[in-house]
Write an enzyme that holds these catalytic residues in place. Sequence first.
Site, mmCIF file in Angstrom:
data_model
loop_
_atom_site.group_PDB
_atom_site.id
_atom_site.type_symbol
_atom_site.label_atom_id
_atom_site.label_comp_id
_atom_site.label_asym_id
_atom_site.label_seq_id
_atom_site.Cartn_x
_atom_site.Cartn_y
_atom_site.Cartn_z
ATOM 1 N N LYS A 111 45.548 47.785 44.128
ATOM 2 C CA LYS A 111 45.169 47.350 45.479
ATOM 3 C C LYS A 111 45.712 48.328 46.516
ATOM 4 O O LYS A 111 45.003 48.728 47.438
ATOM 5 C CB LYS A 111 45.715 45.945 45.770
ATOM 6 C CG LYS A 111 44.958 44.833 45.061
ATOM 7 C CD LYS A 111 45.500 43.475 45.523
ATOM 8 C CE LYS A 111 45.214 42.382 44.526
ATOM 9 N NZ LYS A 111 46.102 41.231 44.656
ATOM 10 N N LYS A 191 35.929 44.775 34.819
ATOM 11 C CA LYS A 191 36.126 43.332 34.703
ATOM 12 C C LYS A 191 35.229 42.623 35.720
ATOM 13 O O LYS A 191 35.054 43.106 36.841
ATOM 14 C CB LYS A 191 37.599 43.059 35.031
ATOM 15 C CG LYS A 191 38.043 41.647 34.875
ATOM 16 C CD LYS A 191 39.444 41.459 35.440
ATOM 17 C CE LYS A 191 39.448 41.470 36.961
ATOM 18 N NZ LYS A 191 40.697 41.050 37.587
ATOM 19 N N LYS A 194 34.754 39.266 41.935
ATOM 20 C CA LYS A 194 33.996 39.221 43.176
ATOM 21 C C LYS A 194 34.105 40.540 43.932
ATOM 22 O O LYS A 194 33.131 41.029 44.495
ATOM 23 C CB LYS A 194 34.497 38.066 44.043
ATOM 24 C CG LYS A 194 33.610 37.813 45.211
ATOM 25 C CD LYS A 194 33.627 36.389 45.677
ATOM 26 C CE LYS A 194 32.664 36.257 46.855
ATOM 27 N NZ LYS A 194 32.901 35.043 47.619
HETATM 28 P P1 TYM Z 1 42.028 34.955 40.205
HETATM 29 O O1 TYM Z 1 41.653 34.022 41.297
HETATM 30 O O2 TYM Z 1 41.665 36.384 40.347
HETATM 31 O O3 TYM Z 1 41.425 34.445 38.845
HETATM 32 C C1 TYM Z 1 41.567 33.098 38.415
HETATM 33 C C2 TYM Z 1 41.728 33.068 36.913
HETATM 34 O O4 TYM Z 1 40.571 33.601 36.269
HETATM 35 C C3 TYM Z 1 40.920 34.657 35.393
HETATM 36 N N1 TYM Z 1 39.854 35.677 35.479
HETATM 37 C C4 TYM Z 1 39.219 36.194 34.425
HETATM 38 N N2 TYM Z 1 39.348 35.968 33.096
HETATM 39 C C5 TYM Z 1 38.541 36.660 32.259
HETATM 40 N N3 TYM Z 1 37.630 37.578 32.682
HETATM 41 C C6 TYM Z 1 37.466 37.844 33.995
HETATM 42 N N4 TYM Z 1 36.558 38.725 34.403
HETATM 43 C C7 TYM Z 1 38.283 37.137 34.942
HETATM 44 N N5 TYM Z 1 38.383 37.140 36.298
HETATM 45 C C8 TYM Z 1 39.349 36.234 36.597
HETATM 46 C C9 TYM Z 1 42.251 35.187 35.938
HETATM 47 O O5 TYM Z 1 43.000 35.836 34.939
HETATM 48 C C10 TYM Z 1 42.903 33.914 36.421
HETATM 49 O O6 TYM Z 1 43.540 33.233 35.363
HETATM 50 N N6 TYM Z 1 46.943 35.843 40.971
HETATM 51 C C11 TYM Z 1 45.975 34.883 40.441
HETATM 52 C C12 TYM Z 1 46.072 33.509 41.073
HETATM 53 C C13 TYM Z 1 47.398 32.831 40.956
HETATM 54 C C14 TYM Z 1 47.972 32.262 39.798
HETATM 55 C C15 TYM Z 1 49.198 31.670 40.214
HETATM 56 C C16 TYM Z 1 47.551 32.193 38.470
HETATM 57 C C17 TYM Z 1 48.269 32.584 41.997
HETATM 58 N N7 TYM Z 1 49.333 31.877 41.563
HETATM 59 C C18 TYM Z 1 50.031 31.004 39.294
HETATM 60 C C19 TYM Z 1 48.404 31.531 37.556
HETATM 61 C C20 TYM Z 1 49.604 30.954 37.979
HETATM 62 C C21 TYM Z 1 44.570 35.397 40.692
HETATM 63 O O7 TYM Z 1 44.340 36.158 41.597
HETATM 64 O O8 TYM Z 1 43.593 34.833 39.900
#
Ligand code: TYM
Length: 324
Positions: A111, A191, A194
């Site tokens: 980022k 991957k 969005k």
């Molecule tokens: P985020 O919002 O990007 O994604 C949410 C969850 O979806 C999974 N994910 C994917 N898995 C497989 N293939 C993909 N293309 C894909 N895109 C997204 C992510 O691994 C995630 O599990 N930092 C985190 C949010 C967060 C969080 C937490 C997660 C904040 N606090 C505490 C776990 C525990 C995030 O940005 O996820």
Amino acid sequence: MSRIFSGIQPSGELHIGNYLGAVKNYAELQRSYESFFCIVDYHAITIPYEPEDLRARTREMMVSLLAAGLDPSTSTIFVQSMVPQHTELAWIFNSVTPLGELERQTQYKDKASRMESVPAGILNYPILQAADILLYRADLVPVGEDQVQHLELSREIARRWNARFGAEFFPEPQAKLTPARRIMGLDGNAKMSKSMGNTVGLLEPPDSVWEKLRPAVTDPARVRRTDPGTPEVCNIYHLHRAFSPPDVVANVETQCRTAGWGCIECKKVLFEHMNKELAPIRARSVEIRARPEIVDQVIGDGAATARRVASETMREVKERMGLV
Ligand code: TYM
């Protein structure tokens, strides 16, 4: 009963990447664990955004989560900014987190390399993530592969705080991955996410899903219809493994290796099975949207339950740390 916690950014509608990598697993696990699922709007403000848009995306994510099967009668589903203890504990964890560990995080480096001026929130993002999880003293965190490094840091933070203030107070949370831990975008390059603009929405109308699936990248070795393929290198095959029943997946493998099917035929079969899984989710989202009071109720109840657990943790944390 062990506890699970997971967070998801309020990116609006779910896409099949975060659905298959995480949310489908939340829906399974909520039957066996005490579960907390959080829409992390404080994480979302670390990049530029419009306030009204954020509010709409947060609500839209709640609709998606409920449509995908999260059950507010057994799980606590809530919005992070409604539970102030998340940022309170994050500040505390700032004091035990080594700067070098933050700078090593791949997501931070990615980022930051794309930004002219890097807000401190981008660097400290995984501290807030550790606070999210540890506030509920969760053991298990269902996530996709991209979150594994952040989880390692959460364990490190738990260890450091425990060593200083209270042995064993915070459990060291473990990641719970699925076979679909990394779903690629239909461009086959990155991957699905969005920010890459390569998603298929969970609630997207079937016509538009097919418009994206039809030109999607497959095994590059299949130039002509008669060229045999290698399923393992094809994104469509991996989506079959996530959406199609095992006998269909086995047939896809054979048809690909023998050039029995062309890629379009293979995609048509995938489309059919995707639709079987997604049609009921789309239908539920229409029902939920028609009754906004249900969404309000889940948001209010979820925050109240989360606050109760969170304030209990903070009481003990403050006591152990000599905070009045
Ligand atoms: P985020 O919002 O990007 O994604 C949410 C969850 O979806 C999974 N994910 C994917 N898995 C497989 N293939 C993909 N293309 C894909 N895109 C997204 C992510 O691994 C995630 O599990 N930092 C985190 C949010 C967060 C969080 C937490 C997660 C904040 N606090 C505490 C776990 C525990 C995030 O940005 O996820």
